[in-house]
Design a protein around this motif. Structure first.
Motif, short mmCIF file in Angstrom:
data_model
loop_
_atom_site.label_atom_id
_atom_site.label_comp_id
_atom_site.label_asym_id
_atom_site.label_seq_id
_atom_site.Cartn_x
_atom_site.Cartn_y
_atom_site.Cartn_z
N ALA A 400 25.61 -66.81 13.35
CA ALA A 400 24.13 -67.15 13.41
C ALA A 400 23.31 -67.00 12.18
CB ALA A 400 23.57 -66.50 14.56
N VAL A 401 23.38 -65.99 11.43
CA VAL A 401 22.48 -65.80 10.35
C VAL A 401 22.83 -66.89 9.44
CG1 VAL A 401 22.19 -64.05 8.72
CG2 VAL A 401 22.33 -63.44 10.70
N LEU A 402 24.06 -67.00 8.92
CA LEU A 402 24.47 -67.84 7.98
C LEU A 402 24.01 -69.47 8.41
CD1 LEU A 402 27.53 -66.16 6.41
CD2 LEU A 402 25.18 -65.74 6.01
N ASP A 403 24.46 -69.83 9.49
CA ASP A 403 24.11 -71.36 9.99
C ASP A 403 22.74 -71.70 9.90
OD1 ASP A 403 27.01 -71.66 10.51
OD2 ASP A 403 26.47 -71.59 12.71
N ARG A 404 22.11 -70.34 10.31
CA ARG A 404 20.33 -70.77 10.25
C ARG A 404 19.94 -70.84 8.88
NH1 ARG A 404 22.03 -71.41 14.46
NH2 ARG A 404 22.00 -73.64 13.38
N THR A 405 20.79 -70.19 7.98
CA THR A 405 20.08 -69.85 6.64
C THR A 405 20.43 -71.31 5.88
OG1 THR A 405 20.70 -67.55 6.39
CG2 THR A 405 20.68 -68.85 4.34
N LEU A 406 21.73 -72.01 6.09
CA LEU A 406 21.95 -73.17 5.47
C LEU A 406 20.78 -74.11 6.01
CD1 LEU A 406 25.83 -73.21 5.31
CD2 LEU A 406 24.16 -72.83 3.52
N ASP A 407 20.80 -74.07 7.59
CA ASP A 407 19.87 -75.17 8.18
C ASP A 407 18.23 -75.07 7.66
OD1 ASP A 407 21.82 -75.90 9.74
OD2 ASP A 407 21.28 -74.65 11.42
N GLY A 408 17.90 -73.75 7.14
CA GLY A 408 16.55 -73.81 6.58
C GLY A 408 16.38 -73.79 5.26
N GLY A 409 17.57 -74.17 4.47
CA GLY A 409 17.48 -74.25 3.03
C GLY A 409 17.64 -73.11 2.07
N GLY A 410 18.19 -71.97 2.64
CA GLY A 410 18.42 -71.12 1.91
C GLY A 410 19.88 -70.80 1.29
N SER A 411 20.11 -69.59 0.78
CA SER A 411 21.52 -69.46 0.29
C SER A 411 22.26 -68.29 0.95
CB SER A 411 21.41 -69.10 -1.19
OG SER A 411 22.80 -68.91 -1.67
N ILE A 412 23.41 -68.50 1.36
CA ILE A 412 23.84 -67.51 2.21
C ILE A 412 24.52 -66.15 1.56
CG2 ILE A 412 24.83 -69.49 3.85
CD1 ILE A 412 27.41 -68.11 1.87
N ALA A 413 24.35 -65.96 0.32
CA ALA A 413 24.58 -64.73 -0.39
C ALA A 413 23.85 -64.41 -1.52
CB ALA A 413 26.29 -64.69 -0.58
N HIS A 414 23.08 -63.14 -1.39
CA HIS A 414 22.20 -62.94 -2.61
C HIS A 414 22.90 -61.93 -3.32
CE1 HIS A 414 19.07 -60.32 -4.41
NE2 HIS A 414 18.72 -61.68 -4.70
N HIS A 415 23.45 -60.94 -2.86
CA HIS A 415 24.14 -59.97 -3.83
C HIS A 415 25.31 -59.13 -3.17
CE1 HIS A 415 21.11 -57.62 -1.61
NE2 HIS A 415 21.87 -56.52 -1.75
N HIS A 416 25.61 -59.30 -2.22
CA HIS A 416 26.92 -58.72 -1.51
C HIS A 416 28.28 -59.46 -2.02
CE1 HIS A 416 25.01 -56.01 1.81
NE2 HIS A 416 24.81 -55.63 0.48
N GLY A 417 28.26 -60.79 -2.21
CA GLY A 417 29.19 -61.58 -2.53
C GLY A 417 29.67 -62.25 -1.27
N VAL A 418 30.97 -62.87 -1.39
CA VAL A 418 31.43 -63.89 -0.42
C VAL A 418 32.78 -63.19 0.22
CG1 VAL A 418 32.42 -66.20 -0.18
CG2 VAL A 418 30.29 -65.91 -1.54
N GLY A 419 33.68 -62.85 -0.41
CA GLY A 419 34.94 -62.35 -0.04
C GLY A 419 35.63 -63.30 0.85
N ARG A 420 36.14 -63.03 1.98
CA ARG A 420 36.72 -63.64 3.13
C ARG A 420 35.66 -64.09 4.18
NH1 ARG A 420 40.06 -61.23 0.01
NH2 ARG A 420 42.00 -62.02 -0.45
N LEU A 421 34.59 -63.11 4.31
CA LEU A 421 33.73 -63.09 5.40
C LEU A 421 33.18 -64.53 5.27
CD1 LEU A 421 32.40 -61.71 7.94
CD2 LEU A 421 30.87 -60.50 5.99
N ARG A 422 32.41 -64.78 4.17
CA ARG A 422 31.54 -66.00 4.21
C ARG A 422 32.19 -67.19 3.39
NH1 ARG A 422 25.84 -62.95 2.59
NH2 ARG A 422 26.46 -60.67 2.99
N ARG A 423 33.45 -67.04 3.47
CA ARG A 423 34.06 -68.55 2.69
C ARG A 423 33.74 -69.59 3.24
NH1 ARG A 423 40.26 -67.70 2.88
NH2 ARG A 423 39.91 -68.22 4.75
N GLU A 424 33.57 -70.05 4.44
CA GLU A 424 33.25 -70.96 5.39
C GLU A 424 31.97 -71.49 4.60
OE1 GLU A 424 32.30 -72.65 9.53
OE2 GLU A 424 33.13 -70.70 9.50
N TRP A 425 31.12 -70.52 4.72
CA TRP A 425 29.71 -71.08 4.31
C TRP A 425 29.37 -71.26 2.99
CZ3 TRP A 425 31.27 -67.63 7.99
CH2 TRP A 425 30.93 -67.94 9.39
N LEU A 426 30.48 -70.45 2.15
CA LEU A 426 30.32 -71.09 0.63
C LEU A 426 30.64 -72.45 0.67
CD1 LEU A 426 31.38 -69.29 -2.58
CD2 LEU A 426 32.27 -71.57 -2.00
#
Length: 472
Positions: A400-426
């Motif tokens: 929910a957080v990352l989908d809405r971020t992409l929909d709203g023109g933001g970037s899905i990771a500021h400083h924690h990184g991607v790892g495996r958790l956010r790979r789909e959204w990268l």
């Protein structure tokens, strides 16, 4: 005939350590699974090399045998950058713990990758210097891990992120080659630089052995400011005006009403804005006066004790593990966006996550600001009906957080990184760039042994849902 992983285990047996915790990071779901006896894969061989030569030999042999390897620093990562897998070799870099030359003429320090950030900062402060990098994980994180994840510290408005501090890197690539990238000169025009490729690469292009870092004299003076505002958007406007006018507090933090109430109970329903200024006494006085002038329309002075409270508690995360042990899900997610998108993203994400069954609450603050935008750092608490459904609930909140971020023109990771958790959204945010990122992977790690499954290392990331840890 022995498998590749068995061969590595046997040939480097003298470097092995027996501690399964070293085979994972501090991500919430991994901790939750361990606490509640949910399925968690076994860990492969954990090796603690004594020297850089040891690491080079292990990586070279692993490349020959096509055995995946993942480097480990302090284990403070929270995005499944390391996930247990019996077929993966974990390289614990704890023995790379030397702090080398302190160059007070040019403002540089040589440091190995396994040095903890707090140990380096203590060492520098004894000589009147600072790295200026103070992440919340400063007591746990290592310099190599901070560089590999493109970390940022609480004083980023003054000193920048870790990428602003790295002058050179000593790296071992996925073929076992050892290279030095960057230069101690302050600037050069010799074509594209390789150094930025490794900062934030999360161990997928090379294993960082050490670095030369830019350091700064300790400032003479410190002064804090506290304001409160009626709305989160009002506070954002104050911070935007500061940065656009060249007013740059070392630290700036804006809490929304929910987070203000939890952190500062006397805030009386208003949003709280903290700023901390460093420099000479004269420099700080000028900045404080200008910041106060620019804030006068949207904000009013707040309780100065709020700054003292923040300084005393800023690295305290002791409340998190008890919540997980009780069966609750508590975690944070950070995104970034330009100024014109932040208020809407904040409102939309809070509304959507709050509507998810099982979510008890979500709040946010902005803790890193730039002339053209800032981050949003969300904290959520949820209660799954049973421990077994916790992973699904957690992934739904993240989505929910990352989908809405992409929909709203933001970037899905500021400083924690991607790892495996956010790979789909990268893959979704950087879809047009993926072929070029894959080409870089093929050059530096042609056998794809380095932290396989993290960041962009899938052959076709868009074909994977990203809903579970993977080492494919």
């Amino acid at each position: 005939m022995a498998t590749g992983i068995e061969t590595i285990r046997n040939e480097f047996a003298t470097l092995a350590v027996c501690d399964p915790v070293l085979g994972r990071d501090s991500s919430t779901l991994t901790q939750f699974r361990a606490m509640h006896q949910l399925p968690l894969p076994d860990t492969g061989p954990i090796l603690r090399p004594r020297t850089v030569d040891d690491i080079q030999r292990i990586v070279t042999r692993s490349a020959e045998l096509r055995v995946p390897v993942v480097p480990r620093g302090g284990g403070s990562g929270v995005v499944e950058g390391i996930f247990p897998n019996p077929e993966v070799v974990v390289l614990d870099l704890a023995h790379l713990n030397r702090i080398g030359q302190l160059d007070t003429v040019n403002g540089h320090v040589e440091v190995e990758a396994g040095v903890h950030a707090w140990d380096l900062e203590q060492h520098l402060m004894q000589s009147g210097w600072t790295l200026g990098h103070w992440p919340q994980s400063i007591e746990l994180a290592t310099i190599g891990g901070l560089i590999a994840t493109k970390s940022i510290g609480q004083y980023s408005t003054r000193y920048g992120g870790i990428e602003a501090m790295v002058r050179t890197l000593d790296v071992i690539t996925g073929t076992g080659d050892r290279i030095t990238v960057g230069h101690l000169s302050p600037r050069r025009t010799l074509g594209p630089e390789l150094l930025p490729l490794f900062v934030g690469s999360e161990g997928t292009l090379g294993i960082i052995m050490g670095a030369y870092l830019k350091i700064h004299p300790l400032p003479d003076h410190q002064q804090g400011l506290v304001f409160t505002a009626a709305e989160f958007g009002d506070g954002l406007e104050v911070v935007r005006r500061w940065l656009m006018a060249g007013v740059k507090p070392s630290m700036v933090r804006l809490y929304d009403a929910g987070e203000s109430a939890r952190t500062f109970p006397t805030a009386k329903g208003r949003t709280v804005l903290l700023a901390l200024f460093h420099g000479s006494h004269a420099e700080v006085q000028v900045a404080v006066a200008e910041a106060t002038r620019l804030a006068r329309y949207e904000a009013e002075p707040g309780d100065p004790q709020f700054i003292d409270h923040w300084l005393a508690t800023r690295n305290d995360v002791s409340a998190w593990r008890p919540l997980l042990a009780q069966g609750l899900l508590a975690d944070t997610l950070e995104i970034s966006a330009s100024w014109d998108r932040l208020a809407n993203l904040h409102r939309t994400i809070l509304q959507e996550v709050s509507a998810i069954p099982g979510v008890l609450g979500i709040t946010a603050h902005a803790s890193h600001a730039y002339t053209d935008g800032a981050n949003l750092y969300f904290t959520f608490l949820a209660t799954p009906e049973t421990p077994e459904i916790a992973p699904d609930l957690y992934r739904r909140i993240v989505a929910a957080v990352l989908d809405r971020t992409l929909d709203g023109g933001g970037s899905i990771a500021h400083h924690h990184g991607v790892g495996r958790l956010r790979r789909e959204w990268l893959a979704r945010e950087r879809q047009a760039e993926l072929p070029y990122l894959q080409a870089l992977k093929d050059i530096f790690d042609p056998h794809h042994i380095l932290n396989r499954g993290a960041l962009w290392t899938l052959t076709n990331p868009l074909s994977n849902s990203g809903n579970g840890p993977s080492t494919d």
